[in-house]
Design a protein around this motif. Structure first.
Motif, PDB file in Angstrom:
ATOM      1  N   VAL A 281       0.831  -1.206   0.000  1.00 18.33           N
ATOM      2  CA  VAL A 281       0.000   0.000   0.000  1.00 18.33           C
ATOM      3  C   VAL A 281       0.864   1.255   0.000  1.00 18.33           C
ATOM      4  N   LYS A 282       1.902   1.250   0.840  1.00 21.35           N
ATOM      5  CA  LYS A 282       2.790   2.407   0.920  1.00 21.35           C
ATOM      6  C   LYS A 282       3.471   2.686  -0.418  1.00 21.35           C
ATOM      7  N   MET A 283       3.747   1.600  -1.155  1.00 26.22           N
ATOM      8  CA  MET A 283       4.414   1.759  -2.444  1.00 26.22           C
ATOM      9  C   MET A 283       3.419   2.020  -3.574  1.00 26.22           C
ATOM     10  N   GLY A 284       2.111   2.004  -3.222  1.00 24.99           N
ATOM     11  CA  GLY A 284       1.093   2.179  -4.251  1.00 24.99           C
ATOM     12  C   GLY A 284       0.980   0.985  -5.161  1.00 24.99           C
ATOM     13  N   SER A 285       1.378  -0.175  -4.646  1.00 27.38           N
ATOM     14  CA  SER A 285       1.383  -1.400  -5.451  1.00 27.38           C
ATOM     15  C   SER A 285       0.214  -2.288  -5.099  1.00 27.38           C
ATOM     16  N   ASN A 286      -0.353  -2.912  -6.121  1.00 32.35           N
ATOM     17  CA  ASN A 286      -1.408  -3.912  -5.907  1.00 32.35           C
ATOM     18  C   ASN A 286      -1.051  -5.170  -6.684  1.00 32.35           C
ATOM     19  N   ASP A 287       0.271  -5.445  -6.700  1.00 27.61           N
ATOM     20  CA  ASP A 287       0.810  -6.534  -7.509  1.00 27.61           C
ATOM     21  C   ASP A 287       0.466  -7.889  -6.907  1.00 27.61           C
ATOM     22  N   GLN A 288      -0.391  -8.633  -7.627  1.00 32.86           N
ATOM     23  CA  GLN A 288      -0.794  -9.955  -7.153  1.00 32.86           C
ATOM     24  C   GLN A 288       0.237 -11.027  -7.508  1.00 32.86           C
ATOM     25  N   GLN A 289       1.291 -10.634  -8.239  1.00 35.68           N
ATOM     26  CA  GLN A 289       2.265 -11.616  -8.698  1.00 35.68           C
ATOM     27  C   GLN A 289       3.381 -11.863  -7.691  1.00 35.68           C
ATOM     28  N   LEU A 290       3.340 -11.187  -6.535  1.00 33.07           N
ATOM     29  CA  LEU A 290       4.361 -11.370  -5.517  1.00 33.07           C
ATOM     30  C   LEU A 290       3.723 -11.815  -4.207  1.00 33.07           C
ATOM     31  N   PRO A 291       3.141 -13.009  -4.180  1.00 26.88           N
ATOM     32  CA  PRO A 291       2.478 -13.479  -2.959  1.00 26.88           C
ATOM     33  C   PRO A 291       3.480 -13.838  -1.871  1.00 26.88           C
ATOM     34  N   LEU A 292       3.063 -13.669  -0.625  1.00 29.70           N
ATOM     35  CA  LEU A 292       3.917 -13.963   0.517  1.00 29.70           C
ATOM     36  C   LEU A 292       4.447 -15.398   0.528  1.00 29.70           C
ATOM     37  N   PRO A 293       3.644 -16.429   0.166  1.00 23.29           N
ATOM     38  CA  PRO A 293       4.176 -17.803   0.186  1.00 23.29           C
ATOM     39  C   PRO A 293       5.435 -17.981  -0.661  1.00 23.29           C
ATOM     40  N   VAL A 294       5.549 -17.238  -1.759  1.00 23.17           N
ATOM     41  CA  VAL A 294       6.752 -17.332  -2.595  1.00 23.17           C
ATOM     42  C   VAL A 294       7.986 -16.915  -1.798  1.00 23.17           C
ATOM     43  N   PHE A 295       7.854 -15.850  -1.013  1.00 22.70           N
ATOM     44  CA  PHE A 295       8.986 -15.389  -0.211  1.00 22.70           C
ATOM     45  C   PHE A 295       9.245 -16.311   0.976  1.00 22.70           C
ATOM     46  N   LEU A 296       8.203 -17.010   1.434  1.00 20.46           N
ATOM     47  CA  LEU A 296       8.410 -18.014   2.477  1.00 20.46           C
ATOM     48  C   LEU A 296       9.285 -19.149   1.965  1.00 20.46           C
ATOM     49  N   VAL A 297       8.967 -19.633   0.761  1.00 17.16           N
ATOM     50  CA  VAL A 297       9.781 -20.697   0.167  1.00 17.16           C
ATOM     51  C   VAL A 297      11.197 -20.191  -0.080  1.00 17.16           C
ATOM     52  N   ALA A 298      11.301 -18.955  -0.561  1.00 14.47           N
ATOM     53  CA  ALA A 298      12.622 -18.368  -0.803  1.00 14.47           C
ATOM     54  C   ALA A 298      13.429 -18.306   0.488  1.00 14.47           C
ATOM     55  N   SER A 299      12.756 -17.979   1.602  1.00 14.90           N
ATOM     56  CA  SER A 299      13.467 -17.901   2.882  1.00 14.90           C
ATOM     57  C   SER A 299      13.960 -19.276   3.317  1.00 14.90           C
ATOM     58  N   VAL A 300      13.178 -20.327   3.011  1.00 19.16           N
ATOM     59  CA  VAL A 300      13.605 -21.694   3.330  1.00 19.16           C
ATOM     60  C   VAL A 300      14.833 -22.066   2.508  1.00 19.16           C
ATOM     61  N   LEU A 301      14.813 -21.709   1.210  1.00 17.29           N
ATOM     62  CA  LEU A 301      15.967 -21.982   0.351  1.00 17.29           C
ATOM     63  C   LEU A 301      17.217 -21.261   0.856  1.00 17.29           C
ATOM     64  N   GLU A 302      17.027 -20.043   1.339  1.00 16.01           N
ATOM     65  CA  GLU A 302      18.156 -19.278   1.842  1.00 16.01           C
ATOM     66  C   GLU A 302      18.767 -19.922   3.094  1.00 16.01           C
ATOM     67  N   THR A 303      17.924 -20.523   3.935  1.00 10.87           N
ATOM     68  CA  THR A 303      18.455 -21.186   5.129  1.00 10.87           C
ATOM     69  C   THR A 303      19.281 -22.416   4.763  1.00 10.87           C
ATOM     70  N   LYS A 304      19.004 -22.982   3.581  1.00 13.67           N
ATOM     71  CA  LYS A 304      19.733 -24.176   3.125  1.00 13.67           C
ATOM     72  C   LYS A 304      20.753 -23.833   2.034  1.00 13.67           C
ATOM     73  N   ASN A 305      21.021 -22.565   1.871  1.00 14.47           N
ATOM     74  CA  ASN A 305      21.917 -22.087   0.813  1.00 14.47           C
ATOM     75  C   ASN A 305      23.265 -22.812   0.804  1.00 14.47           C
ATOM     76  N   LYS A 306      23.951 -22.803   1.951  1.00 15.11           N
ATOM     77  CA  LYS A 306      25.298 -23.374   2.007  1.00 15.11           C
ATOM     78  C   LYS A 306      25.306 -24.865   1.698  1.00 15.11           C
ATOM     79  N   ARG A 307      24.321 -25.587   2.251  1.00 12.29           N
ATOM     80  CA  ARG A 307      24.268 -27.039   2.008  1.00 12.29           C
ATOM     81  C   ARG A 307      23.981 -27.354   0.549  1.00 12.29           C
ATOM     82  N   ILE A 308      23.063 -26.595  -0.054  1.00 11.99           N
ATOM     83  CA  ILE A 308      22.724 -26.839  -1.459  1.00 11.99           C
ATOM     84  C   ILE A 308      23.940 -26.587  -2.345  1.00 11.99           C
ATOM     85  N   LEU A 309      24.626 -25.470  -2.103  1.00 15.52           N
ATOM     86  CA  LEU A 309      25.794 -25.140  -2.917  1.00 15.52           C
ATOM     87  C   LEU A 309      26.919 -26.155  -2.736  1.00 15.52           C
TER      88      LEU A 309
END
Length: 368
Positions: free
Chosen positions: A298-326
């Motif tokens: 809202v603050k950014m004036g965005s109503n972008d439905q293409q960036l749902p929170l669950p996507v960033f949740l999965v991204a955060s999980v991948l980041e926690t496993k970054n070192k092991r995956i690499l």
């Protein structure tokens, strides 16, 4: 009776709830070994309690949603009131409505749903040992499939519906809560020849990781995992398999509180596809009625439905496993096994907070 988990009739002291939380959703003894350990704890003074919930309503029924969202983010929702709170988080009711107005809506919905009966099946929870409860689940799934003929029923919808019918005793109320949950998730289940509904979110996930962690993205591409299909289940059923039953409920309410938009009810009732966030006044008092994630949009004036929170949740999980995956992943099977280790080991609140940080980082990078 406890086996039927009639939450509306259960009130526990904070001490009892802390030690007997899983009693709200009893699991069959033979399934105990396969169930992830519950990490969520009821925290007196932080978790939204029945007393705090009742105090958030005015005399005629107006809900102070900002106060409720703050409390949920601090410590989730007490099991005895989850169903009632979820109905607001999912936009079934307008916080500005009165008790009388909501009762009118509830009566109309219950009348509409009466008299329908469909296929029945077994479930693993103790709750579903009762045939009437089995019937309730499949009644709602079949009715939804009938109403939404374009998508119909697909496997995974039962994972979304099951907690809702346990939390809401009345079948009509449970149906409408599930219907509103599916308004968020419906596109995940839309499939056609050669495509899966959740593919758009997987594509967004790919773009997010490419921006915030290009080294990890490059490694996954080299492993032929650039389409991120290994994250399919996490997005499809919102981490139901990665968390215990109790913790998955905690995760959902944290997410819904962060994504909350006070215009949801009106947009659903009017049939508008818009969430009504963009262009809203930046008044601080009004912004407090929005969840943290939606407030940023809202603050950014965005109503972008293409960036749902669950996507960033999965991204955060991948980041926690970054070192092991690499370091360890030599193929996609290795990636799947590494991610499999998160089952039962994820902290819902921490995961949501990390998702918010990644969202902020992503927006900053694409802006620059």
């Amino acid at each position: 009776m406890l086996g039927c988990v009639k939450l509306s009739g259960i009130l526990m002291t904070n001490t009892a709830a802390a030690t007997e939380l899983d009693a709200f959703y009893p699991i069959r003894p033979e399934c105990q070994a396969d169930i992830p350990k519950t990490r969520f704890k009821i925290k007196p003074g932080k978790t939204l309690s029945a007393r705090r919930w009742d105090a958030a309503f005015s005399k005629d029924g107006h809900l102070d949603i900002a106060k409720v969202l703050r409390r949920i983010h601090r410590g989730g929702i007490h099991p005895s009131i989850k169903g009632a709170v979820w109905e607001f988080l999912l936009g079934c009711y307008d916080p500005n409505s009165t008790f009388e107005e909501r009762n009118g809506i509830r009566r109309q919905r219950r009348i509409w749903l009466a008299g329908l009966d469909v296929v029945r099946t077994d479930r693993a929870l103790v709750y579903y040992e009762n045939e009437a409860n089995q019937a309730k689940l499949w009644d709602i799934l079949a009715i939804y499939a009938w109403i939404d003929g374009e998508v119909g029923y697909m496997q995974g919808m039962n994972d979304i519906c099951s907690p809702i019918i346990i939390l809401l005793e009345n079948e009509a109320d449970a149906f409408w809560c599930f219907d509103h949950a599916m308004r968020r998730l419906r596109e995940n289940f839309r499939c056609s020849t050669g495509t899966i509904g959740v593919q758009s979110q997987l594509s967004t996930l790919s773009q997010v990781i490419k921006i915030v962690d290009p080294k990890l993205h490059q490694h996954l591409e080299e492993l032929d995992g650039g389409e991120y299909l290994f994250a399919f289940r996490m997005l499809m059923v919102l981490f139901r398999r990665e968390f215990s039953f109790v913790d998955s409920l905690y995760l959902w309410e944290m997410m819904w509180a962060m994504e909350y938009n006070p215009n949801m009810f009106l947009s659903y009732e009017s049939g508008s596809a818009s969430k009504g966030g963009a262009g809203t006044s930046g008044n601080d008092k009004h912004l407090k009625q929005y969840g943290k994630f939606e407030r940023k949009n809202v603050k950014m004036g965005s109503n972008d439905q293409q960036l749902p929170l669950p996507v960033f949740l999965v991204a955060s999980v991948l980041e926690t496993k970054n070192k092991r995956i690499l370091k360890e992943a030599k193929g996609l099977d290795d990636v799947v096994n590494i991610l499999g280790d998160v089952t039962g080991n994820l902290d819902a609140k921490k995961a949501c907070n990390e998702a918010l940080k990644l969202h902020k980082k992503y927006l900053s990078k694409i802006k620059n």
